[in-house]
Design a protein around this motif. Sequence first.
Motif, PDB file in Angstrom:
ATOM      1  N   ALA A 114       5.916  -4.868 -10.891  1.00 25.19           N
ATOM      2  CA  ALA A 114       5.384  -5.472  -9.662  1.00 25.19           C
ATOM      3  C   ALA A 114       5.558  -4.523  -8.478  1.00 25.19           C
ATOM      4  CB  ALA A 114       6.083  -6.802  -9.380  1.00 25.19           C
ATOM      5  N   SER A 115       6.733  -3.881  -8.387  1.00 27.21           N
ATOM      6  CA  SER A 115       6.953  -3.013  -7.223  1.00 27.21           C
ATOM      7  C   SER A 115       6.137  -1.722  -7.329  1.00 27.21           C
ATOM      8  CB  SER A 115       8.441  -2.700  -7.055  1.00 27.21           C
ATOM      9  OG  SER A 115       8.930  -2.073  -8.199  1.00 27.21           O
ATOM     10  N   SER A 119       3.236  -1.086  -4.676  1.00 30.30           N
ATOM     11  CA  SER A 119       3.248   0.104  -3.809  1.00 30.30           C
ATOM     12  C   SER A 119       1.928   0.852  -3.926  1.00 30.30           C
ATOM     13  CB  SER A 119       4.382   1.046  -4.201  1.00 30.30           C
ATOM     14  OG  SER A 119       5.600   0.387  -4.113  1.00 30.30           O
ATOM     15  N   MET A 120       1.400   0.910  -5.126  1.00 32.51           N
ATOM     16  CA  MET A 120       0.110   1.600  -5.313  1.00 32.51           C
ATOM     17  C   MET A 120      -1.007   0.866  -4.580  1.00 32.51           C
ATOM     18  SD  MET A 120       0.193   2.872  -9.273  1.00 32.51           S
ATOM     19  CE  MET A 120      -1.256   3.921  -9.163  1.00 32.51           C
ATOM     20  N   VAL A 121      -0.923  -0.475  -4.553  1.00 36.55           N
ATOM     21  CA  VAL A 121      -1.958  -1.250  -3.846  1.00 36.55           C
ATOM     22  C   VAL A 121      -1.878  -0.983  -2.348  1.00 36.55           C
ATOM     23  CG1 VAL A 121      -2.694  -3.585  -3.198  1.00 36.55           C
ATOM     24  CG2 VAL A 121      -2.150  -3.074  -5.575  1.00 36.55           C
ATOM     25  N   VAL A 122      -0.671  -1.072  -1.768  1.00 40.97           N
ATOM     26  CA  VAL A 122      -0.561  -0.959  -0.309  1.00 40.97           C
ATOM     27  C   VAL A 122      -0.799   0.473   0.185  1.00 40.97           C
ATOM     28  CG1 VAL A 122       0.941  -2.978  -0.063  1.00 40.97           C
ATOM     29  CG2 VAL A 122       1.965  -0.723  -0.267  1.00 40.97           C
ATOM     30  N   THR A 123      -0.629   1.465  -0.689  1.00 38.49           N
ATOM     31  CA  THR A 123      -0.925   2.844  -0.273  1.00 38.49           C
ATOM     32  C   THR A 123      -2.330   3.275  -0.723  1.00 38.49           C
ATOM     33  OG1 THR A 123       0.157   3.660  -2.278  1.00 38.49           O
ATOM     34  CG2 THR A 123       1.496   3.599  -0.274  1.00 38.49           C
ATOM     35  N   GLU A 124      -3.131   2.313  -1.122  1.00 39.30           N
ATOM     36  CA  GLU A 124      -4.541   2.524  -1.503  1.00 39.30           C
ATOM     37  C   GLU A 124      -4.715   3.376  -2.762  1.00 39.30           C
ATOM     38  OE1 GLU A 124      -6.296   3.869   2.308  1.00 39.30           O
ATOM     39  OE2 GLU A 124      -7.458   2.017   2.228  1.00 39.30           O
ATOM     40  N   GLN A 125      -3.624   3.563  -3.536  1.00 37.19           N
ATOM     41  CA  GLN A 125      -3.762   4.363  -4.759  1.00 37.19           C
ATOM     42  C   GLN A 125      -4.613   3.643  -5.802  1.00 37.19           C
ATOM     43  OE1 GLN A 125      -0.034   6.238  -6.218  1.00 37.19           O
ATOM     44  NE2 GLN A 125       0.790   5.805  -4.212  1.00 37.19           N
ATOM     45  N   ILE A 126      -4.556   2.300  -5.796  1.00 33.05           N
ATOM     46  CA  ILE A 126      -5.382   1.546  -6.743  1.00 33.05           C
ATOM     47  C   ILE A 126      -6.856   1.699  -6.366  1.00 33.05           C
ATOM     48  CG2 ILE A 126      -5.926  -0.790  -7.611  1.00 33.05           C
ATOM     49  CD1 ILE A 126      -3.262   0.164  -8.676  1.00 33.05           C
ATOM     50  N   ASP A 127      -7.151   1.597  -5.064  1.00 32.00           N
ATOM     51  CA  ASP A 127      -8.528   1.804  -4.612  1.00 32.00           C
ATOM     52  C   ASP A 127      -8.980   3.226  -4.927  1.00 32.00           C
ATOM     53  OD1 ASP A 127      -9.108  -0.708  -3.709  1.00 32.00           O
ATOM     54  OD2 ASP A 127      -8.606  -0.316  -1.611  1.00 32.00           O
ATOM     55  N   ALA A 128      -8.067   4.192  -4.747  1.00 32.54           N
ATOM     56  CA  ALA A 128      -8.408   5.587  -5.043  1.00 32.54           C
ATOM     57  C   ALA A 128      -8.758   5.739  -6.522  1.00 32.54           C
ATOM     58  CB  ALA A 128      -7.247   6.502  -4.669  1.00 32.54           C
ATOM     59  N   MET A 129      -7.991   5.060  -7.369  1.00 33.96           N
ATOM     60  CA  MET A 129      -8.239   5.122  -8.807  1.00 33.96           C
ATOM     61  C   MET A 129      -9.623   4.559  -9.131  1.00 33.96           C
ATOM     62  SD  MET A 129      -5.697   3.694 -11.739  1.00 33.96           S
ATOM     63  CE  MET A 129      -4.384   4.839 -11.418  1.00 33.96           C
ATOM     64  N   ARG A 130      -9.936   3.406  -8.504  1.00 32.03           N
ATOM     65  CA  ARG A 130     -11.266   2.800  -8.716  1.00 32.03           C
ATOM     66  C   ARG A 130     -12.352   3.728  -8.184  1.00 32.03           C
ATOM     67  NH1 ARG A 130     -11.259  -2.444  -5.636  1.00 32.03           N
ATOM     68  NH2 ARG A 130     -13.212  -2.899  -6.689  1.00 32.03           N
ATOM     69  N   ALA A 131     -12.091   4.340  -7.032  1.00 33.05           N
ATOM     70  CA  ALA A 131     -13.090   5.242  -6.437  1.00 33.05           C
ATOM     71  C   ALA A 131     -13.306   6.472  -7.310  1.00 33.05           C
ATOM     72  CB  ALA A 131     -12.649   5.661  -5.037  1.00 33.05           C
ATOM     73  N   LEU A 132     -12.301   6.845  -8.106  1.00 35.61           N
ATOM     74  CA  LEU A 132     -12.432   7.995  -9.004  1.00 35.61           C
ATOM     75  C   LEU A 132     -13.048   7.591 -10.347  1.00 35.61           C
ATOM     76  CD1 LEU A 132      -8.996   9.633  -8.186  1.00 35.61           C
ATOM     77  CD2 LEU A 132     -11.204  10.726  -7.832  1.00 35.61           C
ATOM     78  N   GLY A 133     -13.463   6.335 -10.445  1.00 33.72           N
ATOM     79  CA  GLY A 133     -14.166   5.883 -11.639  1.00 33.72           C
ATOM     80  C   GLY A 133     -13.265   5.437 -12.767  1.00 33.72           C
ATOM     81  N   VAL A 134     -12.000   5.138 -12.464  1.00 35.70           N
ATOM     82  CA  VAL A 134     -11.061   4.706 -13.504  1.00 35.70           C
ATOM     83  C   VAL A 134     -10.687   3.244 -13.254  1.00 35.70           C
ATOM     84  CG1 VAL A 134      -8.766   5.082 -14.493  1.00 35.70           C
ATOM     85  CG2 VAL A 134     -10.167   7.026 -13.816  1.00 35.70           C
ATOM     86  N   THR A 220      -0.652  -7.677  -4.452  1.00 38.22           N
ATOM     87  CA  THR A 220       0.252  -7.496  -3.313  1.00 38.22           C
ATOM     88  C   THR A 220      -0.541  -7.317  -2.016  1.00 38.22           C
ATOM     89  OG1 THR A 220       1.870  -6.431  -4.722  1.00 38.22           O
ATOM     90  CG2 THR A 220       2.091  -6.036  -2.366  1.00 38.22           C
ATOM     91  N   THR A 221      -0.098  -8.020  -0.996  1.00 38.91           N
ATOM     92  CA  THR A 221      -0.660  -7.818   0.345  1.00 38.91           C
ATOM     93  C   THR A 221       0.514  -7.768   1.326  1.00 38.91           C
ATOM     94  OG1 THR A 221      -0.868 -10.205   0.578  1.00 38.91           O
ATOM     95  CG2 THR A 221      -2.868  -9.015  -0.038  1.00 38.91           C
ATOM     96  N   GLY A 222       0.274  -7.189   2.488  1.00 38.62           N
ATOM     97  CA  GLY A 222       1.295  -7.241   3.535  1.00 38.62           C
ATOM     98  C   GLY A 222       2.294  -6.105   3.523  1.00 38.62           C
ATOM     99  N   GLY A 223       1.864  -4.921   3.110  1.00 35.52           N
ATOM    100  CA  GLY A 223       2.701  -3.723   3.218  1.00 35.52           C
ATOM    101  C   GLY A 223       3.970  -3.773   2.394  1.00 35.52           C
ATOM    102  N   THR A 224       5.003  -3.071   2.873  1.00 36.26           N
ATOM    103  CA  THR A 224       6.233  -2.946   2.083  1.00 36.26           C
ATOM    104  C   THR A 224       6.936  -4.293   1.927  1.00 36.26           C
ATOM    105  OG1 THR A 224       7.283  -2.272   4.142  1.00 36.26           O
ATOM    106  CG2 THR A 224       6.738  -0.533   2.585  1.00 36.26           C
ATOM    107  N   GLU A 225       6.816  -5.156   2.947  1.00 27.58           N
ATOM    108  CA  GLU A 225       7.412  -6.489   2.840  1.00 27.58           C
ATOM    109  C   GLU A 225       6.741  -7.260   1.703  1.00 27.58           C
ATOM    110  OE1 GLU A 225       7.273  -8.637   6.533  1.00 27.58           O
ATOM    111  OE2 GLU A 225       7.941 -10.473   5.537  1.00 27.58           O
ATOM    112  N   GLY A 226       5.434  -7.082   1.600  1.00 25.72           N
ATOM    113  CA  GLY A 226       4.674  -7.721   0.529  1.00 25.72           C
ATOM    114  C   GLY A 226       5.104  -7.234  -0.842  1.00 25.72           C
ATOM    115  N   VAL A 227       5.480  -5.959  -0.940  1.00 21.64           N
ATOM    116  CA  VAL A 227       5.944  -5.412  -2.231  1.00 21.64           C
ATOM    117  C   VAL A 227       7.229  -6.125  -2.651  1.00 21.64           C
ATOM    118  CG1 VAL A 227       6.760  -3.345  -3.431  1.00 21.64           C
ATOM    119  CG2 VAL A 227       4.872  -3.161  -1.826  1.00 21.64           C
ATOM    120  N   GLY A 228       8.146  -6.300  -1.687  1.00 20.51           N
ATOM    121  CA  GLY A 228       9.392  -7.009  -1.976  1.00 20.51           C
ATOM    122  C   GLY A 228       9.137  -8.436  -2.426  1.00 20.51           C
ATOM    123  N   ARG A 229       8.199  -9.104  -1.730  1.00 19.64           N
ATOM    124  CA  ARG A 229       7.859 -10.487  -2.063  1.00 19.64           C
ATOM    125  C   ARG A 229       7.266 -10.569  -3.475  1.00 19.64           C
ATOM    126  NH1 ARG A 229       5.695 -11.463   2.827  1.00 19.64           N
ATOM    127  NH2 ARG A 229       3.638 -10.924   2.102  1.00 19.64           N
TER     128      ARG A 229
END
Lengths: 260, 291
Positions: A114-115, A119-134, A220-229
């Motif tokens: 989850a963490s 973290s990947m969601v809030v730092t846009e790494q998941i979006d980056a992965m989707r944007a790279l076609g994965v 996850t939404t809401g930045g680092t606090e959201g990651v903890g939640r």
Amino acid sequence: MALGTIDRTAKALVLTVQDYSLFSWRALLNLFTPPRYIPDFLVQSDIIGVGSASIVLLSGFFTGGVLALQSAATLSEFGATAVTGRFVSITMIRELGPVLTGIMVAGRNASSMASELGSMVVTEQIDAMRALGVDPMRKLVTPRIFACISMLFFLTVVADAFGILGGGAVTVFMNHQNGTQYFSMAWEHLRYPDIIQGLVKPLFSGYIIASIGCFYGMRTTGGTEGVGRATIQAVVTASVLIIFVDFLITQVLLTLFPAP
Amino acid sequence: MNESAASSQTPPIEPGQTLSGRDFAPAVEARPVVAFRDVSIAFDGPPVLDNISFSVGPGETRILLGPAGVGKSVLLKLVNGLLRPDRGSVLLFGEEISNMPEEMLFPLRTRTGMVFQEGALFDSLSVRDNVAYQLIQERVPDDLIDRRVHEALRFVELDETFDHYPSSLSGGMRRRVAIARALIHEPELLLYDSPTGGLDPVTSTTIIELIVKERDVYRSPSLLVTHRLQDAFTMCTHRFDAEQNRMVPLPKGETDSNTTFLMLEEGRLIFDGSLHDLVHSQNQFVREFLE
């Protein structure tokens, strides 16, 4: 006002269950179509399996020891200390091994999934992965789920074995009873339905741990606090679900394989 | 000039404006690479974007201006289907993507390159693996991957970071690696989400120089989101000189005619036109933003 809150909470709960069902169903179906990320599966198997081996081994060993300690006093009242081995092995294999392993692995791996994904969601790494076609579901979620299912199976076997060993150690060195008798009772009274029950449960627990960890991480939404939640929600939900599903499976398996 | 309602056409070149020595035709004659038609989207509240229409033609660079929180990044994510509109249609390379299943979007996305606000590099991977991410997924041989990663890193002048991890890079270096990652697959469209946001002026200029270099060397169409006017104006008034290997200003009075502007205000597109149109706009919001 109160009715409105209940209404909103109920709708949110139903929506979460619906989202989780679709999420986990999609993760399962991904196994049957390419691309499959085998190296990611192996990496996750190492993280979950090898990484959790020490805590599972220790918790199994001491749980078996505690069972032997606690049971010895009661069994001696009936002059039945000889059945300590049977008691420890059946309890560990049918119930405590799978549940304890599930909860230990949930605490370690549902939280890390989850963490990490959060973290990947809030730092846009998941979006980056989707944007790279994965597809992140295929690349991140599906390998984690199948690695967790397969590794939890073996970890449960390890926990069972070390639980019986722990019980044996307490029986021999602390209760000063016969070790051969302990192990022979532990082995002879074991039936196939006991083993089936003990090995079916981790398959469900593994699925719950990884799917819940990934589900809360990916939403996850809401930045680092959201990651903890998300991390807290993942561990709590996975632990409760493991015990609940354990109850359901026990009920079903006891119906299918009634006690002699 | 084309204000208050969005246009789906690139505005004609104004009298007195000249092309900056480029040898390709204006984008208006070809099929747009991206086209938005009456696109709206909301997230549990009032619309974030409301009836947006515009297009990006081949070879065009469009700069999306607007203050923070007006929906610029949301618009960018609608372009490659990372978000779905509530209403309207989004065409990417001529294909309607607003209702396209995610699986069908992945091949389309591989034809685009996107640079995220903070770079969005994968922390657990080295710079080499970050830049080569798409090539690794396509199982390109390792030696070819290494060669292309070196080429991409040389383009952003960070070849020495090949074996480094993102955590050891500065903010500006991370953006430059993100640009290298976006370029390695030779994209047909580039999307930049505030590439200079949060950077100091010197580093910002370095990033803008790289974007101008990409524009003038590869000539990929692009959509760039920024709230920094200085960056937008620099892109319009400079070109990349390959001989000097640096960005140089265009002659006084000349602007890059293929670099045009869009401006958002509270989810509505209020401006679509050239730099000349922008600086002469009578729209109150545009005037305030420029001042």
